[in-house]
Design a protein around this motif. Sequence first.
Motif, short mmCIF file in Angstrom:
data_model
loop_
_atom_site.label_atom_id
_atom_site.label_comp_id
_atom_site.label_asym_id
_atom_site.label_seq_id
_atom_site.Cartn_x
_atom_site.Cartn_y
_atom_site.Cartn_z
N ARG A 79 -3.81 -0.09 -8.15
CA ARG A 79 -2.91 -0.15 -6.99
C ARG A 79 -3.34 0.82 -5.90
O ARG A 79 -3.04 0.60 -4.72
CB ARG A 79 -1.50 0.19 -7.49
N ARG A 80 -4.05 1.89 -6.25
CA ARG A 80 -4.48 2.88 -5.25
C ARG A 80 -5.31 2.24 -4.15
O ARG A 80 -5.23 2.65 -2.99
CB ARG A 80 -5.31 3.98 -5.91
N ALA A 81 -6.10 1.24 -4.46
CA ALA A 81 -6.93 0.58 -3.45
C ALA A 81 -6.07 -0.06 -2.37
O ALA A 81 -6.36 0.04 -1.18
CB ALA A 81 -7.83 -0.46 -4.11
N ALA A 82 -4.98 -0.71 -2.79
CA ALA A 82 -4.08 -1.34 -1.82
C ALA A 82 -3.38 -0.29 -0.96
O ALA A 82 -3.20 -0.46 0.25
CB ALA A 82 -3.04 -2.20 -2.55
N ILE A 83 -3.00 0.82 -1.57
CA ILE A 83 -2.35 1.90 -0.82
C ILE A 83 -3.31 2.49 0.21
O ILE A 83 -2.92 2.77 1.34
CB ILE A 83 -1.85 2.99 -1.79
N THR A 84 -4.56 2.66 -0.18
CA THR A 84 -5.56 3.19 0.74
C THR A 84 -5.74 2.27 1.94
O THR A 84 -5.86 2.74 3.09
CB THR A 84 -6.90 3.38 0.02
N ARG A 85 -5.74 0.97 1.71
CA ARG A 85 -5.88 0.02 2.82
C ARG A 85 -4.68 0.10 3.76
O ARG A 85 -4.84 0.05 4.99
CB ARG A 85 -6.03 -1.41 2.27
N ARG A 86 -3.49 0.27 3.22
CA ARG A 86 -2.30 0.41 4.08
C ARG A 86 -2.36 1.68 4.90
O ARG A 86 -1.94 1.71 6.06
CB ARG A 86 -1.03 0.41 3.22
N ARG A 87 -2.88 2.74 4.31
CA ARG A 87 -2.98 4.02 5.01
C ARG A 87 -3.88 3.92 6.24
O ARG A 87 -3.67 4.63 7.24
CB ARG A 87 -3.54 5.09 4.07
N GLU A 88 -4.88 3.06 6.20
CA GLU A 88 -5.84 2.94 7.30
C GLU A 88 -5.18 2.47 8.59
O GLU A 88 -5.67 2.76 9.68
CB GLU A 88 -6.98 2.00 6.91
#
Length: 337
Positions: A79-88
Amino acid sequence: MSESPAPGTDDGATQVFVDHRELLFAIVYNILGSVADTDDVLQETWLSWTGRAHRSPLEGITNPRAYLVRIAVNHALARRAAITRRRETYVGPWLPEPLLDEPAPEDSADDRALRSESVSLAMLVVLESLTPLERAVFVLNEVFGYAHTEIAEVIDRSPAAVRQLAHRAREHVHARRPRYQAHPRVRRQATERFVEAALGGDIAALMEILAPDVTVWTDGGGKAAGGLRPVHGRDKAARLFAGYATRRGIGFDLRYQRVNGDDSAVLFAGESPYAVMVMDLTADGEQVSGVYIVTNPEKLAHVRRDEEDHETGADEAGVEEIGVEEIGAGVAEGERT
């Protein structure tokens, strides 16, 4: 008294999951810093667990707790990958989702203890700078006391690799966070002094309570009042909070509630949460070194009014009633100055 369902049945699988849900929630939340994402990961963990129960008997799993933790942690890492994309594409500073310490009345003592294992909001901000694996190892080892050999089985790495991850994570965290904190009573008193000075616009008191290198983060996510970047330094921070107190409008209720284990200020506009304000203090508890303000309504969806907690209206505190619709203007003014 009824017997517990057998672990090999659907009811048995459900009961095992329910028995460990608070532990799984606490671990995953500390890895992700988001209540919403944690709930999604627990749903994925539940589906994986029940799918396993349907494929083969659960009696073959000698340690259901370890099995569930492994499933949950690996779903969280994915799930961290999806959170990182949202942060961008996130507007302004990003802060973790506040978690109020409000266990349900029916929770057991163990459930309440697990809920309190959440690290502070300030620590979650520091953990954001770790790699996903470093963060998972740090949370499992430092917060929940898992041995390196146990963590190795959870994340499918060798014990030597886990020790290296733990060492790097610990060094990074300790370089940015004090190892010792003041007594909770001292922290509560400092928090209340700061909130009174901030909402009262008392510049002299703010200059005394704020540390010289204080930083203020305001997370509105583009959906509520919030700055586009942090405000650094005591002078700018004091002017920022003084600006809040000079504006009038619809008032709010101020309540002191525990957020991520720390005494914090929760502001309500009517029945709806408007902001959660968490203060990070110096090691001696004498000054405020960081202020974290979350106004993004999506991150406040789980915030509820605690009717039995301490409530302070603006007039009761001896300060002007602050206008909630004007706070965003104060943030922008603080950034410019």
